[in-house]
Structures are given as structure tokens and as C-alpha cells.
Scaffold this motif. Sequence first.
Motif, PDB file in Angstrom:
ATOM      1  N   PRO A  89      47.942  24.783  61.320  1.00  0.00           N
ATOM      2  CA  PRO A  89      48.788  23.846  60.583  1.00  0.00           C
ATOM      3  C   PRO A  89      48.304  22.423  60.814  1.00  0.00           C
ATOM      4  O   PRO A  89      47.515  22.159  61.719  1.00  0.00           O
ATOM      5  N   SER A  90      48.790  21.506  60.013  1.00  0.00           N
ATOM      6  CA  SER A  90      48.353  20.114  60.140  1.00  0.00           C
ATOM      7  C   SER A  90      49.462  19.159  59.764  1.00  0.00           C
ATOM      8  O   SER A  90      50.441  19.519  59.105  1.00  0.00           O
ATOM      9  N   GLY A  91      49.284  17.924  60.192  1.00  0.00           N
ATOM     10  CA  GLY A  91      49.960  16.788  59.589  1.00  0.00           C
ATOM     11  C   GLY A  91      48.915  16.066  58.764  1.00  0.00           C
ATOM     12  O   GLY A  91      47.767  16.511  58.648  1.00  0.00           O
ATOM     13  N   VAL A  92      49.286  14.917  58.195  1.00  0.00           N
ATOM     14  CA  VAL A  92      48.304  14.203  57.379  1.00  0.00           C
ATOM     15  C   VAL A  92      48.607  12.706  57.372  1.00  0.00           C
ATOM     16  O   VAL A  92      49.770  12.290  57.335  1.00  0.00           O
ATOM     17  N   VAL A  93      47.548  11.915  57.457  1.00  0.00           N
ATOM     18  CA  VAL A  93      47.639  10.477  57.240  1.00  0.00           C
ATOM     19  C   VAL A  93      46.966  10.174  55.907  1.00  0.00           C
ATOM     20  O   VAL A  93      45.805  10.542  55.693  1.00  0.00           O
ATOM     21  N   VAL A  94      47.701   9.536  55.025  1.00  0.00           N
ATOM     22  CA  VAL A  94      47.178   9.168  53.704  1.00  0.00           C
ATOM     23  C   VAL A  94      47.110   7.648  53.626  1.00  0.00           C
ATOM     24  O   VAL A  94      48.107   6.956  53.882  1.00  0.00           O
ATOM     25  N   GLU A  95      45.931   7.148  53.277  1.00  0.00           N
ATOM     26  CA  GLU A  95      45.771   5.721  53.035  1.00  0.00           C
ATOM     27  C   GLU A  95      45.652   5.506  51.533  1.00  0.00           C
ATOM     28  O   GLU A  95      44.750   6.045  50.885  1.00  0.00           O
ATOM     29  N   MET A  96      46.586   4.752  50.990  1.00  0.00           N
ATOM     30  CA  MET A  96      46.635   4.544  49.542  1.00  0.00           C
ATOM     31  C   MET A  96      47.116   3.117  49.257  1.00  0.00           C
ATOM     32  O   MET A  96      48.129   2.681  49.819  1.00  0.00           O
ATOM     33  N   ASP A  97      46.403   2.411  48.420  1.00  0.00           N
ATOM     34  CA  ASP A  97      46.770   1.035  48.045  1.00  0.00           C
ATOM     35  C   ASP A  97      47.009   0.149  49.270  1.00  0.00           C
ATOM     36  O   ASP A  97      47.931  -0.686  49.292  1.00  0.00           O
ATOM     37  N   GLY A 147      54.084  17.096  58.810  1.00  0.00           N
ATOM     38  CA  GLY A 147      54.079  18.529  58.569  1.00  0.00           C
ATOM     39  C   GLY A 147      55.191  19.170  59.384  1.00  0.00           C
ATOM     40  O   GLY A 147      56.100  18.508  59.887  1.00  0.00           O
ATOM     41  N   ASP A 148      55.141  20.477  59.514  1.00  0.00           N
ATOM     42  CA  ASP A 148      56.072  21.175  60.398  1.00  0.00           C
ATOM     43  C   ASP A 148      55.471  21.162  61.795  1.00  0.00           C
ATOM     44  O   ASP A 148      54.374  21.699  62.008  1.00  0.00           O
ATOM     45  N   THR A 149      56.154  20.573  62.744  1.00  0.00           N
ATOM     46  CA  THR A 149      55.591  20.497  64.088  1.00  0.00           C
ATOM     47  C   THR A 149      56.672  20.327  65.136  1.00  0.00           C
ATOM     48  O   THR A 149      57.751  19.796  64.853  1.00  0.00           O
ATOM     49  N   GLY A 150      56.357  20.785  66.325  1.00  0.00           N
ATOM     50  CA  GLY A 150      57.116  20.409  67.495  1.00  0.00           C
ATOM     51  C   GLY A 150      56.547  19.125  68.057  1.00  0.00           C
ATOM     52  O   GLY A 150      55.493  18.646  67.633  1.00  0.00           O
ATOM     53  N   LEU A 151      57.255  18.564  69.030  1.00  0.00           N
ATOM     54  CA  LEU A 151      56.778  17.366  69.704  1.00  0.00           C
ATOM     55  C   LEU A 151      55.569  17.716  70.572  1.00  0.00           C
ATOM     56  O   LEU A 151      55.549  18.757  71.227  1.00  0.00           O
ATOM     57  N   PHE A 152      54.548  16.854  70.577  1.00  0.00           N
ATOM     58  CA  PHE A 152      53.405  17.060  71.466  1.00  0.00           C
ATOM     59  C   PHE A 152      52.882  15.699  71.909  1.00  0.00           C
ATOM     60  O   PHE A 152      52.978  14.699  71.183  1.00  0.00           O
ATOM     61  N   GLY A 153      52.310  15.659  73.100  1.00  0.00           N
ATOM     62  CA  GLY A 153      51.955  14.400  73.732  1.00  0.00           C
ATOM     63  C   GLY A 153      50.949  13.568  72.971  1.00  0.00           C
ATOM     64  O   GLY A 153      51.002  12.330  73.008  1.00  0.00           O
TER      65      GLY A 153
END
Length: 228
Positions: A126-134, A142-148
Motif C-alpha cells: 500500500p502507499s500514500g502519495v504526495v502530489v505537487e500541482m500548481d 492512504g489507508d495507514t496506521g501511525l508509523f514513526g
Amino acid sequence: MEIRYHGHSCLELRGQKGSLIIDPFITGNTHAKVSVSEIKVDYIYLTHGHGDHIGDAVQIAKNNDATIIAPFELATYMGWQGVKAHPLHIGGSFAFPFGRVKATQAFHGSGFVNEANQQIVYLGMPSGVVVEMDGKRIYHAGDTGLFGDMKLLENEQLDIAFLPIGDNFTMGPEDALLAAEWIKAKKVVPIHFNTFPVIQQDPEQFVARLKAKGMDSEVIPMNQWIKL
């Protein structure tokens, strides 16, 4: 750029050079007030392979000749469904016409559940995502638990972070509060709540607690375009 939230984890982004929808769960999502045929996008990002995140991705891709961006295994699976796919993986980024997309860590599962055959198709990490736009940087956890290692996202200098608060399957409000402190985005918005009985939460209370800590936050209205 503009953002439209369709409930659950579905975000639609519209910029000067293109558009993107993240986790397009429309059909069966009681919060979404648009039809699949109304979604007009150039790209689709899938954080992971669960049905409430893949959602209507294949149909939207076919309707718009759009490209699905996803972690490698999931992108491959999407390609097998007859749509264009661009594979990324954790830590990797790529510049698309609308802007740059970077896949980030998430701690969750990822698989397609075939109820009829009682089989689960593994679809990678699974992943999260950073989108750079304008010129803006948006983080969808995304779907995630807390992680350091969420602390490292401070380096992304995020304008806005969308964090799940539903608990049971993802972070709950307590862990999301800590994540918000670590990430240090200019604004934090709760997502992934109240779609199903087991993820019922009070987003207004979460926002109030963030504001009490001196952080900018809001519950954005669903199904309306807002400017970032």
C-alpha cells in the motif's frame, strides 16, 4: 488548483495542466453525489488494492482514456484490465503533465478479494502519495496506521495533508493527531470516516482538537470544489 472531496478517501484534484482523482470509490459510496460518468480526469492514483479504493478506477479510466498511477503490482493488475497504467513504488516519484507524484509509505494491506472463489489477489505494498500541482503540495496518507517515519514528511513542506481518522482499519483520531504534529502540514483535513458503521467518527471534534494545538484544520464540504 481546486479540490473536490467525494467522501471516504476519494479526492479529485484539478489544476492548470491537468486533473487527477485519488481512490475513486464512487459506486456504493453513500457520500459521493456524482455519477461515474460525470468524473472527467486525466489521471487516477490508487493508494492500494482494496475495493473501496480501487472503486470505479477501471471504468473512469476507460471513459476518459486516463492513466492509472499505482504501486507496481497494482498498476500491473490494472493494465491487465485493459487500461493505461504507470507503475511507481515507495519513495519513487515521476513528473506528469499536471505535476509531480511521489509514492510514500503506508502500513496497511493491499489485495483484491474475490468473494465468489474465496480468493485474495495480492496487489503489492500500500502507499500514500504526495502530489505537487500548481505550486502546492498535497499529501494523501492512504489507508495507514501511525508509523514513526511519518516524521520525515515534514521535509516535504506540505500545504495540506489528508489523514484517515476512522479507526478499526486505519489510524483513529488519537494517532491522526500525533501524525499531524509530526507532518507539520500547513493544513490538515480528516478523511476515511463515517462510510461504514465501524469507522464512525466526529470529524468536527478532530478538527477542534487540532486547532486547540495551534494547527490549521477544517472539515471540507463534500462534493464541492474548493480552491487551495
